[in-house]
Design a protein around this motif. Structure first.
Motif, PDB file in Angstrom:
ATOM      1  N   GLY A 109     -23.984  -6.162   2.908  1.00 49.20           N
ATOM      2  CA  GLY A 109     -23.482  -7.359   2.782  1.00 49.20           C
ATOM      3  C   GLY A 109     -23.384  -8.540   4.279  1.00 49.20           C
ATOM      4  N   PRO A 110     -22.846  -8.691   4.206  1.00 47.17           N
ATOM      5  CA  PRO A 110     -23.075 -10.916   5.418  1.00 47.17           C
ATOM      6  C   PRO A 110     -23.670 -10.615   6.558  1.00 47.17           C
ATOM      7  CG  PRO A 110     -20.852 -10.596   3.856  1.00 47.17           C
ATOM      8  CD  PRO A 110     -21.291  -9.448   3.937  1.00 47.17           C
ATOM      9  N   GLY A 111     -23.550  -9.551   7.087  1.00 47.87           N
ATOM     10  CA  GLY A 111     -23.823  -9.065   7.967  1.00 47.87           C
ATOM     11  C   GLY A 111     -25.653  -9.034   7.945  1.00 47.87           C
ATOM     12  N   SER A 112     -25.823  -8.282   7.097  1.00 46.66           N
ATOM     13  CA  SER A 112     -26.865  -7.712   6.758  1.00 46.66           C
ATOM     14  C   SER A 112     -28.038  -8.784   6.462  1.00 46.66           C
ATOM     15  CB  SER A 112     -26.496  -6.305   5.571  1.00 46.66           C
ATOM     16  OG  SER A 112     -26.868  -7.473   4.145  1.00 46.66           O
ATOM     17  N   PRO A 113     -29.343  -8.116   6.641  1.00 49.15           N
ATOM     18  CA  PRO A 113     -30.818  -9.072   5.787  1.00 49.15           C
ATOM     19  C   PRO A 113     -30.669  -9.865   3.849  1.00 49.15           C
ATOM     20  CG  PRO A 113     -31.786  -7.386   7.086  1.00 49.15           C
ATOM     21  CD  PRO A 113     -30.517  -7.014   6.997  1.00 49.15           C
ATOM     22  N   LEU A 114     -29.284  -8.661   3.500  1.00 49.67           N
ATOM     23  CA  LEU A 114     -29.398  -9.098   2.035  1.00 49.67           C
ATOM     24  C   LEU A 114     -28.403 -10.113   2.154  1.00 49.67           C
ATOM     25  CD1 LEU A 114     -30.923  -6.475   2.086  1.00 49.67           C
ATOM     26  CD2 LEU A 114     -29.550  -5.742  -0.903  1.00 49.67           C
ATOM     27  N   LYS A 115     -27.045 -10.316   3.282  1.00 48.87           N
ATOM     28  CA  LYS A 115     -26.062 -11.441   3.312  1.00 48.87           C
ATOM     29  C   LYS A 115     -24.790 -11.367   1.389  1.00 48.87           C
ATOM     30  CE  LYS A 115     -28.779 -14.186   6.274  1.00 48.87           C
ATOM     31  NZ  LYS A 115     -28.563 -13.496   7.399  1.00 48.87           N
ATOM     32  N   LEU A 116     -25.141 -10.168   0.963  1.00 45.38           N
ATOM     33  CA  LEU A 116     -24.843 -10.212  -0.381  1.00 45.38           C
ATOM     34  C   LEU A 116     -22.808 -10.252   0.365  1.00 45.38           C
ATOM     35  CD1 LEU A 116     -26.491  -7.430  -2.306  1.00 45.38           C
ATOM     36  CD2 LEU A 116     -26.659  -9.963  -2.770  1.00 45.38           C
ATOM     37  N   GLU A 117     -22.614 -11.146  -0.646  1.00 45.16           N
ATOM     38  CA  GLU A 117     -21.029 -10.636  -0.681  1.00 45.16           C
ATOM     39  C   GLU A 117     -19.747  -9.799  -1.419  1.00 45.16           C
ATOM     40  OE1 GLU A 117     -19.273 -12.944   0.944  1.00 45.16           O
ATOM     41  OE2 GLU A 117     -20.669 -14.768   1.977  1.00 45.16           O
ATOM     42  N   ARG A 118     -18.926  -9.296  -1.124  1.00 43.16           N
ATOM     43  CA  ARG A 118     -18.414  -7.730  -1.928  1.00 43.16           C
ATOM     44  C   ARG A 118     -18.589  -8.719  -3.343  1.00 43.16           C
ATOM     45  NH1 ARG A 118     -16.059  -4.118   0.658  1.00 43.16           N
ATOM     46  NH2 ARG A 118     -15.513  -2.752  -1.221  1.00 43.16           N
ATOM     47  N   GLY A 119     -18.013  -9.192  -4.244  1.00 40.96           N
ATOM     48  CA  GLY A 119     -18.400 -10.201  -5.548  1.00 40.96           C
ATOM     49  C   GLY A 119     -17.359  -8.990  -6.745  1.00 40.96           C
ATOM     50  N   LEU A 120     -17.947  -8.831  -7.457  1.00 41.77           N
ATOM     51  CA  LEU A 120     -17.657  -7.378  -8.278  1.00 41.77           C
ATOM     52  C   LEU A 120     -17.394  -6.529  -7.855  1.00 41.77           C
ATOM     53  CD1 LEU A 120     -19.671  -7.780 -11.232  1.00 41.77           C
ATOM     54  CD2 LEU A 120     -16.739  -8.399 -11.367  1.00 41.77           C
ATOM     55  N   ASN A 121     -17.403  -5.707  -6.321  1.00 41.43           N
ATOM     56  CA  ASN A 121     -17.954  -4.285  -5.536  1.00 41.43           C
ATOM     57  C   ASN A 121     -16.489  -5.339  -4.767  1.00 41.43           C
ATOM     58  OD1 ASN A 121     -20.259  -2.930  -6.604  1.00 41.43           O
ATOM     59  ND2 ASN A 121     -21.258  -5.306  -6.167  1.00 41.43           N
ATOM     60  N   ALA A 122     -15.684  -5.942  -4.762  1.00 44.85           N
ATOM     61  CA  ALA A 122     -14.808  -5.894  -4.491  1.00 44.85           C
ATOM     62  C   ALA A 122     -13.573  -5.199  -4.435  1.00 44.85           C
ATOM     63  CB  ALA A 122     -14.175  -7.270  -3.836  1.00 44.85           C
ATOM     64  N   GLN A 123     -12.269  -4.678  -3.601  1.00 41.05           N
ATOM     65  CA  GLN A 123     -11.730  -3.537  -4.262  1.00 41.05           C
ATOM     66  C   GLN A 123     -10.665  -3.979  -5.240  1.00 41.05           C
ATOM     67  OE1 GLN A 123     -10.798  -0.318  -3.651  1.00 41.05           O
ATOM     68  NE2 GLN A 123     -12.617   0.130  -1.765  1.00 41.05           N
ATOM     69  N   TRP A 124     -10.611  -3.198  -6.338  1.00 47.28           N
ATOM     70  CA  TRP A 124      -9.889  -3.964  -7.629  1.00 47.28           C
ATOM     71  C   TRP A 124      -8.467  -5.031  -6.731  1.00 47.28           C
ATOM     72  CZ3 TRP A 124      -4.148  -2.250  -8.846  1.00 47.28           C
ATOM     73  CH2 TRP A 124      -3.766  -0.573  -7.727  1.00 47.28           C
ATOM     74  N   ASN A 125      -8.528  -4.425  -5.471  1.00 46.24           N
ATOM     75  CA  ASN A 125      -6.687  -4.613  -5.379  1.00 46.24           C
ATOM     76  C   ASN A 125      -6.388  -6.233  -4.512  1.00 46.24           C
ATOM     77  OD1 ASN A 125      -7.451  -3.302  -2.877  1.00 46.24           O
ATOM     78  ND2 ASN A 125      -5.422  -2.785  -3.518  1.00 46.24           N
ATOM     79  N   LYS A 126      -8.233  -6.701  -4.796  1.00 43.78           N
ATOM     80  CA  LYS A 126      -9.022  -7.740  -3.664  1.00 43.78           C
ATOM     81  C   LYS A 126     -10.082  -8.583  -4.748  1.00 43.78           C
ATOM     82  CE  LYS A 126      -7.784  -5.828   0.844  1.00 43.78           C
ATOM     83  NZ  LYS A 126      -8.455  -5.452   2.492  1.00 43.78           N
ATOM     84  N   GLY A 127     -10.069  -8.792  -5.678  1.00 49.43           N
ATOM     85  CA  GLY A 127     -10.235  -9.275  -6.721  1.00 49.43           C
ATOM     86  C   GLY A 127     -11.735  -8.907  -7.598  1.00 49.43           C
ATOM     87  N   GLY A 128     -12.364  -7.772  -7.109  1.00 48.75           N
ATOM     88  CA  GLY A 128     -12.992  -7.231  -7.371  1.00 48.75           C
ATOM     89  C   GLY A 128     -13.562  -6.103  -8.938  1.00 48.75           C
ATOM     90  N   VAL A 129     -14.205  -4.795  -9.150  1.00 48.55           N
ATOM     91  CA  VAL A 129     -13.802  -4.699 -10.738  1.00 48.55           C
ATOM     92  C   VAL A 129     -13.531  -2.727  -9.434  1.00 48.55           C
ATOM     93  CG1 VAL A 129     -14.296  -5.846 -12.256  1.00 48.55           C
ATOM     94  CG2 VAL A 129     -16.196  -4.066 -11.110  1.00 48.55           C
ATOM     95  N   LEU A 130     -13.950  -2.769  -8.417  1.00 45.75           N
ATOM     96  CA  LEU A 130     -13.779  -1.156  -7.789  1.00 45.75           C
ATOM     97  C   LEU A 130     -12.693  -0.669  -7.739  1.00 45.75           C
ATOM     98  CD1 LEU A 130     -16.439   0.105  -6.475  1.00 45.75           C
ATOM     99  CD2 LEU A 130     -15.431  -0.635  -3.841  1.00 45.75           C
ATOM    100  N   TYR A 131     -13.013   0.392  -7.942  1.00 45.91           N
ATOM    101  CA  TYR A 131     -11.751   1.451  -8.564  1.00 45.91           C
ATOM    102  C   TYR A 131     -11.784   2.708  -8.860  1.00 45.91           C
ATOM    103  CZ  TYR A 131      -7.480   1.703 -11.235  1.00 45.91           C
ATOM    104  OH  TYR A 131      -6.116   2.472 -11.257  1.00 45.91           O
ATOM    105  N   ALA A 132     -10.933   3.153  -7.331  1.00 46.87           N
ATOM    106  CA  ALA A 132     -11.063   5.285  -7.103  1.00 46.87           C
ATOM    107  C   ALA A 132     -10.604   5.938  -8.449  1.00 46.87           C
ATOM    108  CB  ALA A 132     -11.375   5.702  -6.086  1.00 46.87           C
ATOM    109  N   ASP A 133     -10.579   6.678  -9.304  1.00 48.09           N
ATOM    110  CA  ASP A 133      -9.635   7.933  -9.425  1.00 48.09           C
ATOM    111  C   ASP A 133      -8.582   8.600  -8.380  1.00 48.09           C
ATOM    112  OD1 ASP A 133     -11.047   6.417 -12.269  1.00 48.09           O
ATOM    113  OD2 ASP A 133     -12.179   8.625 -11.923  1.00 48.09           O
ATOM    114  N   PRO A 134      -7.626   8.069  -8.809  1.00 44.11           N
ATOM    115  CA  PRO A 134      -7.211   9.002  -7.147  1.00 44.11           C
ATOM    116  C   PRO A 134      -7.077  10.227  -7.365  1.00 44.11           C
ATOM    117  CG  PRO A 134      -5.633   8.914 -10.040  1.00 44.11           C
ATOM    118  CD  PRO A 134      -7.727   8.586  -9.921  1.00 44.11           C
ATOM    119  N   ILE A 135      -7.102  10.692  -5.943  1.00 44.24           N
ATOM    120  CA  ILE A 135      -6.664  11.974  -5.853  1.00 44.24           C
ATOM    121  C   ILE A 135      -5.705  12.764  -5.392  1.00 44.24           C
ATOM    122  CG2 ILE A 135      -7.335  13.894  -3.697  1.00 44.24           C
ATOM    123  CD1 ILE A 135      -9.971  11.291  -3.343  1.00 44.24           C
ATOM    124  N   ARG A 136      -5.028  13.633  -6.828  1.00 42.84           N
ATOM    125  CA  ARG A 136      -3.500  13.803  -6.954  1.00 42.84           C
ATOM    126  C   ARG A 136      -3.801  15.290  -7.892  1.00 42.84           C
ATOM    127  NH1 ARG A 136       0.198  10.862  -6.638  1.00 42.84           N
ATOM    128  NH2 ARG A 136       1.732  12.761  -7.024  1.00 42.84           N
TER     129      ARG A 136
END
Length: 343
Positions: free
Chosen positions: A316-343
Motif C-alpha cells: 500500500g501507499p505506506g509501503s516501499p511499493l506505494k501502490l493504490e488499491r485500484g482494482l483491488n479496492a472492495q467492490w463497493n469502493k470502486g474496485g472489483v474485489l468481491y468475496a463470495d458470501p459466508i452463509r
C-alpha cells in the motif's frame, strides 16, 4: 411404498446427509495435519509479495496468504515452510506434492486451470503487465517502444503477452529472454535493454528496491494484459480446495464488514451483524461445513489481519511499493474485489 416414493425418499435422505455431514479430510489435508506444517511455494524474492528479510523471515501478500491458511488449518500462522520456486519450477512442485499450496504471484489462465492438474482458489491480487523504462529514454507511452529491446523472463505469461502486444500494434520487438527472474531485471538495470516488462506491481517493487535511484525510472501508463494473480492447490482433495478458497473469501469479507485484527475479539463478543456472527463462529455451523471448527475464519483474521491490512502493510501507499488499491479496492469502493458470501 411405491418405487417412485422410495426413490424420492432415498434422494431426500442423501441430500439431507450431504448437507449435515462434515467434510472429510482428503490426502493433502491429511498430509498438512500430519506434518503440522503447511509447505507453501512462493517467489524466490519479490518484495511486497514474498521475499525474505535480513533475518530470513518471509513477508508479502503471498507469504501472508500462506500464513492465513496455516492459521485456519493448524491454528498457528507461523507453521509454514516457505519453499522458494522459480517460474519454471512452480507448477511441477505443486503437481509432484513437493508443496501443499502455491502462493506465488501466478496468473490464472484457461490453459493452466484446465491442463496442469490444479485449482486456482480465486484472485488474490488484480494486476496487469506493464513496462519500466528510464526517464532518460524520453519515452512516455508503450506505443513508442517500436524496435525496442525488452528484457523478459521466459516461461511466463509475461513473455507471451509481450509478443502479442507488439504484434497487435504492428511494432517490431527485440526480446532479451532470461530463464531466471533476478537475471532478467538485473539485465535491465545494467542497461542491456531499453525496457523491462512484468506485472505492474512487480515493476513497482523492482523500482523501489533494486534501482540505484528509483526516480530515474518510469512505469509507462499502459497495462497490456489482465493478470489475475491467484493461489493454487493440486487437484484431488476437494475438501482442502474448499478450505483454501474460503480463507481467501473470509479475509476479503472481513475487510468489507470492518472486522480487523485489532477489533476481531470485540466483534466476536458483541456484534449482532449476522454476517459477522457467521464469519466469526458466534452463530455456529460454517466451520462444520468445511470440516473445521467455528473459529476457522477468526484465527487468520486475528493473526494475519483482513485483506485491507495485508494490502496496506505489504504494497500500500505506506509501503516501499506505494501502490493504490485500484482494482483491488472492495467492490463497493470502486474496485472489483468481491468475496463470495459466508452463509
Amino acid at each position: 411404498m411405491s418405487i417412485k416414493t422410495f426413490v424420492a425418499a432415498l434422494a431426500a435422505t442423501v441430500a439431507l446427509g450431504a448437507l449435515s455431514a462434515p467434510a472429510n479430510a482428503g490426502a493433502i489435508l491429511d498430509t498438512i495435519k500430519k506434518n503440522d506444517t503447511l509447505r507453501c511455494g512462493v517467489n524466490t524474492g519479490l518484495p511486497g509479495f514474498s521475499a525474505p528479510d535480513s533475518t530470513g523471515r518471509w513477508s508479502g501478500m503471498d507469504a501472508d496468504f500462506c500464513r492465513a491458511v496455516a492459521a485456519t488449518i493448524l491454528g498457528d500462522g507461523e507453521k509454514v515452510q516457505f519453499v522458494p520456486l522459480s517460474a519454471q519450477a512452480r507448477f511441477t512442485a505443486l503437481q509432484s506434492g513437493e508443496i501443499d499450496l502455491l502462493s506465488r504471484n501466478s496468473t490464472n489462465t484457461l490453459t493452466r486451470d484446465a491442463s496442469l492438474g490444479l485449482h486456482f482458489v480465486g484472485t488474490w491480487f488484480y494486476d496487469g503487465q506493464g513496462f519500466l523504462v528510464t526517464k532518460a529514454a524520453g519515452v512516455d507511452s508503450a506505443t513508442q517502444l517500436d524496435g525496442a529491446t525488452v528484457c523478459v523472463q521466459s516461461g511466463t505469461t509475461t513473455e507471451l503477452n509481450l509478443t502479442d502486444y507488439f504484434r497487435a500494434n504492428g511494432m517490431s520487438l527485440q526480446p532479451v529472454v532470461f530463464e531466471g527472474f533476478e537475471e532478467s531485471y538485473k539485465a535491465y538495470f545494467s542497461g542491456r535493454c531499453d525496457a523491462y516488462t512484468t506485472d505492474i506491481s512487480g515493476l513497482a517493487a523492482l523500482r523501489s528496491v533494486n534501482a540505484q535511484n528509483p526516480e530515474d525510472h518510469l512505469i509507462l501508463p499502459e497495462a497490456i494484459s489482465k493478470e489475475p494473480l491467484a493461489p493454487a492447490v493440486r487437484r484431488g482433495d476437494d475438501e482442502y480446495f474448499a478450505i483454501v478458497k474460503w480463507v481467501r473469501n473470509a479475509l476479503i469479507e472481513a475487510e468489507e464488514y470492518g472486522v480487523s485484527s485489532e477489533n476481531v475479539d470485540e466483534q466476536k463478543a458483541s456484534s449482532e451483524n449476522p454476517v459477522i456472527r457467521r464469519m466469526l463462529g458466534t452463530s455456529p455451523g460454517m466451520g462444520q461445513t468445511l470440516g473445521l471448527d467455528d473459529e476457522w475464519a477468526y484465527r487468520p483474521i486475528k493473526q494475519i489481519g483482513n485483506y485491507g491490512e495485508i494490502f496496506a502493510r505489504n504494497v500500500g501507499p505506506g509501503s516501499p511499493l506505494k501502490l493504490e488499491r485500484g482494482l483491488n479496492a472492495q467492490w463497493n469502493k470502486g474496485g472489483v474485489l468481491y468475496a463470495d458470501p459466508i452463509r
